[in-house]
Design an enzyme around this catalytic site. Structure first.
Site, PDB file in Angstrom:
ATOM      1  N   CYS A   3       0.860  -1.189   0.000  1.00  0.00           N
ATOM      2  CA  CYS A   3       0.000   0.000   0.000  1.00  0.00           C
ATOM      3  C   CYS A   3       0.892   1.233   0.000  1.00  0.00           C
ATOM      4  O   CYS A   3       1.709   1.404   0.907  1.00  0.00           O
ATOM      5  CB  CYS A   3      -0.918   0.003   1.221  1.00  0.00           C
ATOM      6  N   ASP A  29      -0.338  16.164  -2.070  1.00  0.00           N
ATOM      7  CA  ASP A  29      -0.623  15.240  -3.162  1.00  0.00           C
ATOM      8  C   ASP A  29       0.478  15.364  -4.225  1.00  0.00           C
ATOM      9  O   ASP A  29       0.936  16.463  -4.546  1.00  0.00           O
ATOM     10  CB  ASP A  29      -1.992  15.556  -3.790  1.00  0.00           C
ATOM     11  N   HIS A  98      -8.398   8.172   2.349  1.00  0.00           N
ATOM     12  CA  HIS A  98      -7.747   9.484   2.347  1.00  0.00           C
ATOM     13  C   HIS A  98      -8.776  10.547   2.021  1.00  0.00           C
ATOM     14  O   HIS A  98      -9.686  10.328   1.219  1.00  0.00           O
ATOM     15  CB  HIS A  98      -6.570   9.540   1.368  1.00  0.00           C
TER      16      HIS A  98
HETATM   17  P1  DGP Z   1      -7.785   8.975  -5.246  1.00  0.00           P
HETATM   18  O1  DGP Z   1      -7.870   9.037  -6.731  1.00  0.00           O
HETATM   19  O2  DGP Z   1      -8.930   9.667  -4.543  1.00  0.00           O
HETATM   20  O3  DGP Z   1      -7.534   7.562  -4.737  1.00  0.00           O
HETATM   21  O4  DGP Z   1      -6.503   9.857  -4.869  1.00  0.00           O
HETATM   22  C1  DGP Z   1      -5.220   9.340  -4.736  1.00  0.00           C
HETATM   23  C2  DGP Z   1      -4.300  10.497  -4.738  1.00  0.00           C
HETATM   24  O5  DGP Z   1      -3.047  10.050  -4.251  1.00  0.00           O
HETATM   25  C3  DGP Z   1      -4.012  11.092  -6.123  1.00  0.00           C
HETATM   26  O6  DGP Z   1      -4.497  12.441  -6.143  1.00  0.00           O
HETATM   27  C4  DGP Z   1      -2.507  11.056  -6.273  1.00  0.00           C
HETATM   28  C5  DGP Z   1      -2.021  10.751  -4.870  1.00  0.00           C
HETATM   29  N1  DGP Z   1      -0.847   9.907  -4.817  1.00  0.00           N
HETATM   30  C6  DGP Z   1      -0.698   8.664  -5.355  1.00  0.00           C
HETATM   31  N2  DGP Z   1       0.522   8.175  -5.076  1.00  0.00           N
HETATM   32  C7  DGP Z   1       1.145   9.136  -4.316  1.00  0.00           C
HETATM   33  C8  DGP Z   1       2.439   9.193  -3.726  1.00  0.00           C
HETATM   34  O7  DGP Z   1       3.265   8.293  -3.807  1.00  0.00           O
HETATM   35  N3  DGP Z   1       2.722  10.324  -3.019  1.00  0.00           N
HETATM   36  C9  DGP Z   1       1.830  11.357  -2.904  1.00  0.00           C
HETATM   37  N4  DGP Z   1       2.213  12.428  -2.194  1.00  0.00           N
HETATM   38  N5  DGP Z   1       0.596  11.317  -3.446  1.00  0.00           N
HETATM   39  C10 DGP Z   1       0.274  10.215  -4.157  1.00  0.00           C
END
Ligand code: DGP
Length: 113
Positions: A3, A29, A98
């Site tokens: 995860c 994000d 989240h």
């Molecule tokens: P959702 O589509 O609601 O599951 O949003 C997931 C969000 O997580 C998306 O906007 C991009 C963010 N995200 C994915 N991988 C990473 C990561 O490795 N680091 C950070 N900071 N954000 C991430």
């Protein structure tokens, strides 16, 4: 368990943290959709908002205490949006609960993430 947000919580994957306590972590994000785009996550692995029940709702209440603190720290005085996507049809891409905080600009009414 593979995860990505658990990896961030453990510190194995780097992130730009904006808030942390014993049960909650918030970080920027990686793909911001607004000038301020922060993800607030429980440190315990909860798959999505669909898994919220009486056994974990205390942490959810705490997250909603933390969100206004983050908004204040980020100077989101004009307001902001809180979004959680649930499951594939809801557009959830990371299966660890989240809450997106989006702000820093007037957001389009129907904007999602
Ligand atoms: P959702 O589509 O609601 O599951 O949003 C997931 C969000 O997580 C998306 O906007 C991009 C963010 N995200 C994915 N991988 C990473 C990561 O490795 N680091 C950070 N900071 N954000 C991430």
């Amino acid at each position: 368990m593979d995860c990505v947000f658990c990896g961030i919580i453990r510190g194995d994957i780097p992130s730009k943290k904006v808030y942390e306590d014993d049960t909650v972590l918030a970080f920027r994000d990686i793909n911001p959709e607004a000038p301020v785009h922060i993800l607030v996550v429980p440190k315990d692995h909860i798959a999505s908002a669909d898994m919220i029940d009486t056994t974990n709702s205390e942490i959810i209440a705490h997250i909603f205490e933390v969100i206004p603190q983050i908004a204040k720290d980020e100077d989101l005085t004009g307001g902001y949006r809180v979004i959680t996507n649930v499951g594939p049809d809801g557009g959830q891409s990371v299966p660890h609960l989240h809450f997106h905080i989006l702000g820093g600009a007037k957001l389009p009414i129907h904007m999602g993430v």
